[in-house]
Scaffold this motif. Structure first.
Motif, mmCIF file in Angstrom:
data_model
loop_
_atom_site.group_PDB
_atom_site.id
_atom_site.type_symbol
_atom_site.label_atom_id
_atom_site.label_comp_id
_atom_site.label_asym_id
_atom_site.label_seq_id
_atom_site.Cartn_x
_atom_site.Cartn_y
_atom_site.Cartn_z
ATOM 1 N N LEU A 1 0.943 14.389 -9.638
ATOM 2 C CA LEU A 1 0.711 13.008 -9.211
ATOM 3 C C LEU A 1 0.296 12.975 -7.746
ATOM 4 N N LEU A 2 0.976 13.744 -6.916
ATOM 5 C CA LEU A 2 0.656 13.785 -5.489
ATOM 6 C C LEU A 2 -0.761 14.300 -5.274
ATOM 7 N N GLU A 3 -1.163 15.286 -6.062
ATOM 8 C CA GLU A 3 -2.512 15.837 -5.974
ATOM 9 C C GLU A 3 -3.558 14.774 -6.311
ATOM 10 N N ILE A 4 -3.316 14.020 -7.373
ATOM 11 C CA ILE A 4 -4.250 12.964 -7.779
ATOM 12 C C ILE A 4 -4.346 11.888 -6.712
ATOM 13 N N MET A 5 -3.210 11.474 -6.192
ATOM 14 C CA MET A 5 -3.188 10.399 -5.193
ATOM 15 C C MET A 5 -3.853 10.826 -3.897
ATOM 16 N N THR A 6 -3.659 12.080 -3.521
ATOM 17 C CA THR A 6 -4.252 12.591 -2.287
ATOM 18 C C THR A 6 -5.776 12.636 -2.383
ATOM 19 N N SER A 7 -6.288 12.823 -3.597
ATOM 20 C CA SER A 7 -7.743 12.933 -3.791
ATOM 21 C C SER A 7 -8.445 11.579 -3.824
ATOM 22 N N LYS A 8 -7.652 10.486 -3.821
ATOM 23 C CA LYS A 8 -8.218 9.142 -3.888
ATOM 24 C C LYS A 8 -7.952 8.373 -2.595
ATOM 25 N N LYS A 9 -8.657 7.268 -2.440
ATOM 26 C CA LYS A 9 -8.402 6.398 -1.302
ATOM 27 C C LYS A 9 -7.043 5.727 -1.472
ATOM 28 N N PRO A 10 -6.395 5.357 -0.370
ATOM 29 C CA PRO A 10 -5.092 4.680 -0.475
ATOM 30 C C PRO A 10 -5.206 3.413 -1.331
ATOM 31 N N LYS A 11 -4.189 3.177 -2.134
ATOM 32 C CA LYS A 11 -4.176 1.997 -2.986
ATOM 33 C C LYS A 11 -2.818 1.314 -2.895
ATOM 34 N N LYS A 12 -2.790 0.045 -3.274
ATOM 35 C CA LYS A 12 -1.526 -0.661 -3.378
ATOM 36 C C LYS A 12 -0.829 -0.223 -4.662
ATOM 37 N N VAL A 13 0.463 -0.475 -4.731
ATOM 38 C CA VAL A 13 1.251 -0.075 -5.890
ATOM 39 C C VAL A 13 0.631 -0.592 -7.178
ATOM 40 N N LYS A 14 0.273 -1.865 -7.204
ATOM 41 C CA LYS A 14 -0.276 -2.454 -8.427
ATOM 42 C C LYS A 14 -1.602 -1.807 -8.820
ATOM 43 N N ASN A 15 -2.388 -1.381 -7.822
ATOM 44 C CA ASN A 15 -3.659 -0.735 -8.127
ATOM 45 C C ASN A 15 -3.475 0.673 -8.680
ATOM 46 N N TRP A 16 -2.424 1.370 -8.209
ATOM 47 C CA TRP A 16 -2.129 2.678 -8.776
ATOM 48 C C TRP A 16 -1.664 2.533 -10.223
ATOM 49 N N THR B 1 0.847 -1.189 0.000
ATOM 50 C CA THR B 1 0.000 0.000 0.000
ATOM 51 C C THR B 1 0.887 1.245 0.000
ATOM 52 N N VAL B 2 0.483 2.243 -0.764
ATOM 53 C CA VAL B 2 1.229 3.501 -0.808
ATOM 54 C C VAL B 2 0.589 4.469 0.178
ATOM 55 N N THR B 3 1.316 4.822 1.211
ATOM 56 C CA THR B 3 0.831 5.743 2.231
ATOM 57 C C THR B 3 1.396 7.136 1.976
#
Length: 223
Positions: free
Chosen positions: A73-88, A56-58
């Motif tokens: 990229l950080l903005e997009i990731m922050t707007s979504k629920k935490p995901k594992k590397v493969k899911n990102w 999981t990417v925290t």
């Protein structure tokens, strides 16, 4: 200035080397997605994200870095629920316009640094095409920096180790290093993994391998 390049900037610069990648159609097809994954690796190096044991990417720090591509990229990731590397990796594979946006930002940053020059050309004098010129011979600088740090005696930067891990996953080391040099690079990295100062590269190495596997799986499912 050349020492300030990020992992995604160095990756894109090498990936746009048409002479070494001209026969790699599948590789070129996914350059934008690989660039997003390189940005994710850079976020880890900057202490913005952390790869957990379960992959999981925290997000540790969402404040901007000043780099447009990485911050996007950080903005997009922050707007979504935490995901594992493969899911990102799968997420960005499906959202191609977002990967292209980030890729374009990386290319533009290289142009702004006077590392790349964009020339408009044509195929058969009809189809428009962009040509990217390495005006500062930065590719050679990157390759020689890897040689100096990992194939010779001297200080080794974590950034260089991670870049080699990423390039190795994309089989890009074959383009710039001999069989002997590649064996020595891998031997050196395995040695560095045992040193406490490079403890974080283990989790990054694992994340890179998971990214690559996820992209391969997504591409296979789409065909």
């Amino acid at each position: 200035m050349l020492k300030d390049l990020t992992i995604p900037q160095e990756f894109v610069l090498l990936a746009l080397d048409r002479e070494t990648n001209k026969l790699k159609s599948i590789f070129r097809q996914h350059i934008a997605l690989y660039t997003v994954m390189a940005c994710l690796v850079e976020l880890s190096l900057k202490g913005k994200v952390q790869f957990e044991d379960d992959n999981t990417v925290t997000i540790l720090d969402s404040t901007p870095t000043g780099d447009k591509a990485i911050d996007r990229l950080l903005e997009i990731m922050t707007s979504k629920k935490p995901k594992k590397v493969k899911n990102w990796a799968s997420y960005f594979y499906q959202h191609w316009y977002k990967q292209r946006e980030i890729y374009k930002l990386v290319v533009e940053s290289l142009v702004e640094k006077d590392v790349l020059k964009v020339e408009n050309t044509e195929i058969l004098f009809v189809l428009p095409k962009k040509k990217y010129v390495d005006v500062a011979s930065t590719r050679n600088y990157i390759v020689e920096k890897i040689r100096a740090e990992l194939l010779e005696e001297g200080n080794v930067e974590e950034h260089t180790v991670v870049l080699v891990l990423f390039l190795n996953a994309k089989k890009m080391l074959n383009d710039y290093f001999s069989d002997f040099e590649r064996r020595e690079l891998k031997r050196k990295i395995e040695q560095l993994k045992k040193e406490k100062v490079f403890e974080t590269i283990k989790s990054i190495d694992k994340a890179i391998r998971n990214m690559d596997a996820a992209i391969t799986t997504s591409a296979s499912a789409a065909t």
